[in-house]
Scaffold this active site. Structure first.
Site, PDB file in Angstrom:
ATOM      1  N   HIS A  83       1.921   9.775  -1.629  1.00 37.08           N
ATOM      2  CA  HIS A  83       1.447   8.831  -2.644  1.00 37.08           C
ATOM      3  C   HIS A  83       0.423   7.850  -2.092  1.00 37.08           C
ATOM      4  O   HIS A  83      -0.344   7.259  -2.856  1.00 37.08           O
ATOM      5  CB  HIS A  83       2.616   8.111  -3.337  1.00 37.08           C
ATOM      6  CG  HIS A  83       3.351   7.112  -2.514  1.00 37.08           C
ATOM      7  ND1 HIS A  83       4.525   7.389  -1.844  1.00 37.08           N
ATOM      8  CD2 HIS A  83       3.104   5.801  -2.268  1.00 37.08           C
ATOM      9  CE1 HIS A  83       4.967   6.303  -1.248  1.00 37.08           C
ATOM     10  NE2 HIS A  83       4.115   5.326  -1.486  1.00 37.08           N
ATOM     11  N   ASP A 220       7.367  13.506   0.830  1.00 38.58           N
ATOM     12  CA  ASP A 220       6.298  12.530   0.565  1.00 38.58           C
ATOM     13  C   ASP A 220       5.442  12.308   1.812  1.00 38.58           C
ATOM     14  O   ASP A 220       5.604  11.323   2.535  1.00 38.58           O
ATOM     15  CB  ASP A 220       6.932  11.217   0.097  1.00 38.58           C
ATOM     16  CG  ASP A 220       5.940  10.317  -0.622  1.00 38.58           C
ATOM     17  OD1 ASP A 220       4.733  10.546  -0.491  1.00 38.58           O
ATOM     18  OD2 ASP A 220       6.383   9.381  -1.311  1.00 38.58           O
ATOM     19  N   SER A 646       5.081   1.919   2.742  1.00 42.17           N
ATOM     20  CA  SER A 646       4.933   3.341   2.454  1.00 42.17           C
ATOM     21  C   SER A 646       4.111   4.012   3.555  1.00 42.17           C
ATOM     22  O   SER A 646       3.010   3.573   3.865  1.00 42.17           O
ATOM     23  CB  SER A 646       4.238   3.539   1.110  1.00 42.17           C
ATOM     24  OG  SER A 646       5.055   3.124   0.056  1.00 42.17           O
TER      25      SER A 646
END
Length: 710
Positions: A83, A220, A646
């Site tokens: 992402h 991810d 992240s």
């Protein structure tokens, strides 16, 4: 030192604080915190965190100003989340070559894809400079004057480091609510290329259904490479002549896995937390920020999703925009739920009462920290804050028309034409038609205009709402169609040569789109004028509240709120209990297959047949966990993270990479304001899952050889 450490540990125990909590700066990590890390299983020397040539900080990067990444090879490969690479992947995708849908693997350096406006930043060094700023009168200046002083010192320090190395820069950031300031030296690499990504079905597996949830099976990750000047191995703008960057050190990638209770450490760039925030500030966040944000985004996303599901080309254009919007739509909902279920506002009030008693006893900040004044200020600011949230969520970058209209009046559009003949200058927007869709844009704009009128009082409506009511009988879509048709805003050249560009020019008065933009800009200015002074006073009270907490608990180590500077958090691998049920601390392949088989019930559980095959294997080879005998996908630690983390590397006690952080859990979404050690968890993708997908799906032999996992 031993006596001090024992004192600190005793205080931690008495207050019920957990050493797991904390986003610690590396350059001045408290010795007591390091000692606790050693007790829990950390095995590296203190200097190998920050000070040595091979310090672990040297392989962690700020990824494009919104995420974190980690260098994993001698040729500058960077792992981050899928992402985090989402927009880069989307921007290279077309209907014919949909890398978002089908994934991408560059089989050679020549095939690696450059990305405009992306970069990575390495932190070179950091130091506390509060005393220098105070010596220059920081505490006696107004807020605006303080900003000028800080900017001036930042520029002076940047000029100084550039004499040593012209590729360096300095950033000065406030810590502890402005009670301290740190200067950080960075080196930015601006040539960053996409190397590998798996299909979105796996990189974003579970979509919004699983976002912020546990258990997770999302793979991810995405892979980029840093390129450098071939002569200096230093930063350079994109050029075909650039070569892969060769770092002095990189993170060793581990195949050894982890067990329940093992030491785990996350280093990254957490964006923003508010754990020193007052009870009044938390109430305002809940009711004047989170609630209206979720409401407006819910309206916008419903329209976006309808268009995206109807047209594949539209989906490609809006995948990234939708993901960005929905992420904090769900976060706002979850945070408010946690604030209420935990009773955080009342907890904060009780703590503030303790500070009041202590303040009365000691006289600390007696004439500065005033809780009654703070309450009054927040009461005065509440409706203004709610209005600002509704306004920005409705008009700021929510449609292409709004973006252009506001850029003309409060931005800095580039003027074309002869500089010595202003009457012949004009403004031209780049052709960005590949990034937006007119039908979706109009529907979103109309829906948000209508929703704004329903949510806010008539005194906060721009003047063009009268036009909507009188000329278009309240039909918002007809008004939007009118703007598109009659205004020059959506034309590539919005002012022809010979036309004056100023808002008060005759042409602007006749153009409904320019009138629209001018009225929005006036509302923005009104909100700024109305809020600036009171927000300065609130900030001053919050600063004093933080200072009082630090002084009252001066025998304890304290970390500053996150501000997108490098931080370390540590703890253990492990699950949690909710409602008496154990969460488990990892997921494995069969749980993913089970979800894939439910794709007919939930489209976000869809995965391609090859993914079913790969996850249903009877032998996962070297990627099988030696303890459990399973292919582990995602795992939990109690590391302290937030947005910006992240892509952060998750290390074991030997400094080996075992995973990438990509999410927190729904049950602790209030951790930005209150860390609950019972519930707060970091969700990471197991690095062996990453390597398995690179190997068995991507057949990325050259990359695996380069990484050389052990």
């Amino acid at each position: 030192m031993k006596k001090l450490f024992l004192t600190l540990v005793g205080v931690l125990a008495l207050t019920g604080a957990r050493a797991d909590e904390g986003m610690w700066t590396l350059y001045n990590l408290p010795q007591a915190v390091y000692n606790r890390m050693m007790e829990e299983g950390f095995q590296m020397p203190y200097d190998d965190l920050y000070g040595s040539d091979n310090a672990i900080k040297n392989c962690v990067v700020n990824f494009s100003g919104y995420c974190t990444g980690v260098v994993v090879s001698p040729d500058g490969l960077v792992f981050t989340n899928h992402h985090c690479g989402f927009e880069a992947i989307r921007s290279h995708s077309t209907v014919e070559h949909d890398y978002m849908l089908n994934g991408f693997y560059a089989k050679s350096y020549a095939e690696e894809l450059p990305n405009e406006n992306m970069f990575v930043s390495f932190m070179v060094s950091q130091e506390k400079i509060t005393d220098r700023l105070r010596a220059d009168g920081l505490d006696t200046l107004s807020r605006d004057a303080q900003e000028l002083l800080i900017d001036s010192m930042q520029q002076a320090m940047t000029d100084s480091v550039k004499l040593v190395d012209p590729t360096l820069r300095v950033s000065i950031d406030p810590f502890y609510e402005g009670n301290d300031y740190y200067a950080t030296v960075y080196q930015d690499f601006r040539d960053l290329r996409l190397v590998f990504t798996i299909p979105k079905s796996m990189g974003k597996y579970g979509g919004e259904t699983d976002n912020w949830m546990w258990p997770r099976q999302t793979c991810d990750f995405s892979v980029f490479r840093i390129y450098a000047d071939p002569k200096t191995n230093g930063p350079a703008d994109y050029s075909e002549e650039n070569v892969p960057y060769h770092p002095k050190s990189w993170a060793p990638v581990s195949m050894q896995g982890y067990k329940d209770g093992d030491f785990a450490m996350t280093i990254g760039y957490p964006g923003s937390t508010s754990r020193y925030l007052s009870s009044y500030g938390i109430k305002e966040m809940r009711d004047a920020e989170n609630a209206p944000r979720a409401q407006v985004r819910g309206v916008k996303q419903e329209v976006m999703l309808r268009h995206m599901r109807a047209d594949e080309a539209v989906r490609i254009k809006y995948d990234s925009k939708y993901a960005q919007s929905s992420n904090y739509w769900k976060n706002s909902i979850g945070m408010n739920k946690c604030i209420d279920s935990i009773g955080i506002v009342n907890q904060k009030r009780e703590y503030e009462n303790r500070i009041r008693v202590w303040q009365d006893q000691t006289g600390f900040l007696k004439d500065k920290l005033d809780f009654d004044k703070m309450a009054t200020l927040y009461n005065q600011h509440f409706e203004l804050a709610r209005w600002q949230t509704l306004f920005y969520e409705t008009f700021w970058r929510t449609s292409e028309f709004n973006t252009r209209a506001l850029k003309l009046f409060i931005g800095t559009p580039q003027l074309e034409g002869p500089e010595d003949q202003p009457e012949k200058q004009y403004i031209q927007f780049d052709d960005n038609s590949s990034e937006w869709d007119e039908a979706l844009d109009k529907d979103v704009m109309a829906a948000l205009l209508k929703n704004y009128a329903e949510q806010i009082g008539s005194d906060k409506l721009p003047a063009f709402y009268k036009t909507i009511e009188k000329k278009f009988k309240g039909d918002y879509r007809k008004y939007v169609d009118y703007l598109y048709k009659k205004s020059v805003i959506m034309k590539s050249v919005i002012m022809k040569p010979g036309a004056k560009i100023y808002p008060f020019a005759k042409k602007a008065k006749k153009d409904p789109g320019l009138q629209y933009g001018a009225e929005l800009s006036m509302m923005i200015m009104a909100s700024y004028i109305g809020s600036n002074e009171i927000e300065q006073q609130i900030a001053e009270q919050e600063k004093h509240l933080c200072a009082a907490k630090l002084r009252m608990e001066e025998d304890m180590p304290h970390y500053s709120d996150a501000n997108f500077t490098m931080r370390l958090s540590y703890g253990q691998v492990g699950g949690y209990e909710l409602g008496g049920k154990p969460s488990g601390y990892y997921t494995e392949a069969s749980s993913l297959v089970e979800k894939m088989n439910r794709a007919d019930e939930n489209v976000e559980y869809f995965a391609e047949p090859i993914m079913h095959e790969l996850m249903s294997a009877t032998d996962f080879g070297p990627y099988t966990d030696k303890t459990t005998g399973k292919m582990q996908l995602c795992f939990l630690t109690n590391n302290d993270i937030t947005g910006g983390n992240s892509g952060s590397p998750m290390f074991d006690g030997k400094g080996r990479l075992i995973g990438l952080a990509f999410d927190g859990n729904w049950d602790s979404l209030s951790s930005d304001i209150n860390f609950d050690s019972r519930l707060a968890r970091c969700i990471g993708v197991d690095i062996r899952f990453v390597l398995y997908m690179m190997d068995r799906w991507g057949h990325a032999d050259r990359l695996l050889k380069e990484i050389n996992p052990q």
